[in-house]
Scaffold this active site. Structure first.
Site, short mmCIF file in Angstrom:
data_model
loop_
_atom_site.label_atom_id
_atom_site.label_comp_id
_atom_site.label_asym_id
_atom_site.label_seq_id
_atom_site.Cartn_x
_atom_site.Cartn_y
_atom_site.Cartn_z
N SER A 113 -54.96 -32.09 -47.45
CA SER A 113 -55.59 -32.74 -46.34
C SER A 113 -55.13 -32.32 -45.15
CB SER A 113 -55.42 -33.93 -46.60
OG SER A 113 -56.30 -34.81 -45.61
N HIS A 114 -54.78 -33.20 -44.14
CA HIS A 114 -54.16 -32.82 -43.04
C HIS A 114 -52.79 -32.02 -42.81
CE1 HIS A 114 -52.85 -36.61 -44.11
NE2 HIS A 114 -52.03 -36.36 -43.30
N ASP A 279 -60.72 -32.40 -40.58
CA ASP A 279 -59.44 -32.03 -41.18
C ASP A 279 -59.16 -31.05 -42.12
OD1 ASP A 279 -60.53 -33.63 -43.03
OD2 ASP A 279 -58.33 -34.36 -43.89
N ASP A 281 -59.66 -30.87 -45.36
CA ASP A 281 -60.49 -30.69 -46.51
C ASP A 281 -61.96 -31.41 -46.04
OD1 ASP A 281 -59.20 -33.30 -46.40
OD2 ASP A 281 -59.41 -33.75 -48.33
N ASP A 283 -62.52 -34.52 -44.76
CA ASP A 283 -63.16 -35.85 -45.07
C ASP A 283 -62.70 -36.77 -43.84
OD1 ASP A 283 -60.23 -35.91 -45.67
OD2 ASP A 283 -60.22 -36.87 -47.44
N ARG A 284 -61.80 -36.21 -42.85
CA ARG A 284 -61.44 -37.23 -41.69
C ARG A 284 -62.44 -36.85 -40.59
NH1 ARG A 284 -55.10 -38.30 -41.05
NH2 ARG A 284 -54.64 -38.77 -43.42
N LYS A 378 -64.39 -40.38 -47.98
CA LYS A 378 -64.62 -40.30 -46.67
C LYS A 378 -65.28 -38.97 -46.25
CE LYS A 378 -59.68 -39.55 -45.03
NZ LYS A 378 -58.80 -39.71 -46.52
C1 G16 Z 1 -55.18 -40.16 -47.22
C2 G16 Z 1 -56.04 -41.20 -47.90
C3 G16 Z 1 -56.30 -42.21 -46.91
C4 G16 Z 1 -55.20 -42.72 -46.15
C5 G16 Z 1 -54.62 -41.66 -45.68
C6 G16 Z 1 -53.13 -41.98 -44.89
O1 G16 Z 1 -56.27 -39.40 -46.39
O2 G16 Z 1 -57.13 -40.66 -48.58
O3 G16 Z 1 -57.18 -43.14 -47.60
O4 G16 Z 1 -55.60 -43.61 -45.06
O5 G16 Z 1 -54.22 -40.59 -46.76
O6 G16 Z 1 -52.36 -42.25 -45.71
P1 G16 Z 1 -50.74 -42.73 -45.72
O7 G16 Z 1 -50.78 -43.47 -44.45
O8 G16 Z 1 -50.22 -43.29 -46.97
O9 G16 Z 1 -50.03 -41.33 -45.18
P2 G16 Z 1 -56.21 -38.00 -46.53
O10 G16 Z 1 -57.10 -37.56 -45.36
O11 G16 Z 1 -54.89 -37.51 -46.21
O12 G16 Z 1 -56.52 -37.43 -48.00
#
Ligand code: G16
Length: 545
Positions: A113-114, A279, A281, A283-284, A378
């Site tokens: 992801s990010h 981001d 992937d 989704d953000r 998302k």
């Molecule tokens: C993931 C999850 C999200 C979550 C985020 C932050 O996002 O899919 O549901 O809100 O991580 O999680 P944490 O606070 O545990 O770091 P992504 O975009 O990283 O896949």
């Protein structure tokens, strides 16, 4: 062709976090680390024989090698077919759509992801189920349990598949279709939004936008949809070429990491009306107006209040859900519309049941995530297109739309303070010390506020009755303000403490404050109650969003 069986030993650290298994590239490159986890997925998921698997990733370093390995393992596991994004690329929401559209048993998405990429960065793998959504906790726990007893994995012999060439291939008897990663997703977006109206605005010469793809997966999606299909001027998409290390950046669409976009939108005599970013992937999303940042919580609330402007939501929405630390702004919209509003733990997987049961249409999280029932993830570009549809319909600025929303519903001042890469033991001690205070806090006056309640959030899924505990410490004040403390489930170094701060202001004459100023007393209360400096050694947060 003979399938090989390779002996392996379990790794003890393969427990998926908030969103799949995320580790450093170095960890993933350890002998058979990836193979062990993939075999654990294949041994745990039911009904894979003869079924379709969707496969793709965000293009980060190690994506291509991992895909070749997974293809060989999928063939050995007896999948009927693999649908693969060209170049090994699929954004998370596009993968979710493909799983649903083509009736796949699930999908494997390769992304951290990010988190930063490259040889020194992170890699990740997550399994999405038949509904297109992230595996629920029961399944991720079962996969982890299986991974602890894996002593062999099965793999077809090496036969590199040309990932970049669209077409049909075969590996050890298993068909592989390399597809255009954008086409199905673009069709879906066109079915939801008024493309003619958006195109007219983008081509009018009076509306200037920038989309920052952060050298990550949405580059090709944004270029095809915004520039080619909707006719936005060339150059609308910034950093559009996906790079294995995201150009050395941190592909996290927020004020701290999308600096160039922020400076364009916040320039003194700037000419950009709308800015957005996505981001690693895809989704953000982050949404900006001229000199205006829209918090993800407000974004969900505004879209929910105006959902019917978009053709896909013309007949209204059935309900809204937000993660617990997300501000309560969407709750006010739901109350006004007479709709249910659900409060779930952090993690998109918790929205799946509510979406499948038709109890919600829109959902979102403070962590720059917004989406609807069109997929089970998302969706960054979806949110951007929704905002474009709204702007084209209202013919007004982002700032005016949000300010009018506040005037009608009140403003939920909101911010998140992250303390990154802190010592894991110290982080756990901080959380334990907070837990000990839960019974003594209610009734106490902290600064100018009185504590109404304090708890460690637990959630009972209203659809299947499953219970998830220890989802974050909440301090709830009598005036509606909240402080939430959680440890991140997506970091890979030490621990990340997240402190979420929220306070409600109904009076529109007080809506123009900077949120850090409006929340300053809560920031101090949080620091004192959790003894943040004492436990972490930090005076201030590393990232403030
Ligand atoms: C993931 C999850 C999200 C979550 C985020 C932050 O996002 O899919 O549901 O809100 O991580 O999680 P944490 O606070 O545990 O770091 P992504 O975009 O990283 O896949």
């Amino acid at each position: 062709m003979t399938i090989q069986t390779i002996k392996t030993t379990p790794y003890t650290d393969q427990k998926p976090g908030t969103s799949g298994l995320r580790k450093s590239v170095k960890q993933f490159k350890k002998t058979d680390y990836l193979q062990t986890f993939v075999q654990a997925i294949f041994n745990t998921v039911e009904g894979i024989t003869g079924s379709t698997l969707v496969l793709g990733g965000d293009g980060r370093y190690f994506n291509r090698e991992a895909i070749q390995i997974i293809l060989r393992m999928a063939a050995a596991a007896g999948f009927g077919k693999v649908i693969l994004g060209q170049g090994g690329i699929l954004s998370t929401p596009a993968a979710s759509n493909l799983i649903r559209k083509y009736g796949a048993v699930g999908g494997i998405i390769l992304s951290a992801s990010h988190n930063p990429g490259g040889p020194e960065g992170d890699f990740g793998i997550k399994f999405n189920i038949r509904n297109g959504g992230p595996a629920p906790e029961s399944l991720t726990e079962a996969i982890f349990a299986t991974s602890q007893h894996i002593h062999e994995y099965r793999i077809a012999p090496i036969q590199p598949i040309p990932l970049d060439k669209l077409g049909h291939y075969e590996l050890a008897g298993m068909p592989i279709e390399v597809i255009d990663p954008v086409a199905d997703y673009m069709d879906l977006m066109e079915s939801l939004f008024d493309f003619d109206k958006i195109a007219a605005m983008l081509q009018s010469g009076k509306f200037n936008m920038r989309f920052d793809a952060m050298h990550a997966v949405t580059g090709p999606y944004a270029q095809r949809i915004l520039e080619e299909r909707l006719g936005a001027p060339a150059g609308t998409v910034m950093h559009g070429q996906p790079l294995a290390d995201f150009g050395g950046g941190h592909p996290d669409p927020n004020q701290a990491h999308a600096k160039e976009l922020m400076s364009l939108l916040f320039a003194r005599n700037g000419t950009i009306d709308f800015g957005a970013a996505s981001d690693g992937d895809g989704d953000r999303n982050m949404v900006l107006g001229k000199q205006f940042f829209v918090t993800p919580s407000d974004s969900l609330a505004v879209l929910a209040a105006n959902a019917t402007v978009a053709p896909g939501y013309r007949s209204g929405i059935t309900g809204i859900a937000r993660s617990m630390p997300t501000s309560q702004a969407p709750d006010r919209v739901a109350a006004k519309l007479g709709l249910p509003c659900f409060e779930t733990p952090t993690g998109w997987k918790f929205f799946g049941n509510l979406l499948d049961a038709g109890r919600i249409t829109l959902c979102g999280e403070e962590s720059f995530g917004t989406s609807s029932n069109h997929v089970r993830e998302k969706d960054g570009l979806w949110a951007v297109l929704f905002w474009l549809n709204l702007l084209a319909e209202k013919q007004d600025s982002v700032a005016n739309i949000v300010r009018q929303h506040w005037a009608e519903y009140g403003r939920n001042y909101y911010s998140r303070h992250d303390y990154e890469e802190i010592d894991l033991k110290a982080a756990n001690e901080l959380m334990a010390a907070l837990q000990e205070q839960l019974t003594s806090l209610p009734g106490k006056t902290l600064g100018k506020r009185t504590v109404a309640d304090a708890d460690n959030f637990a959630y009972t899924d209203p659809v299947d009755g499953s219970v998830s505990r220890n989802q974050g410490i909440r301090i709830l004040f009598t005036d509606g303000a909240r402080i939430v403390f959680r440890l991140s489930g997506t970091g890979t170094q030490g621990a990340t403490l997240r402190v979420y701060l929220e306070s409600y202001e109904p009076d529109s004459s007080k809506h123009a404050l900077d949120e850090q100023v409006a929340l300053s007393d809560l920031i101090q209360i949080a620091a004192d109650v959790a003894r943040i400096t004492e436990f972490t050694g930090r005076e201030v947060a590393d990232v403030i969003t």
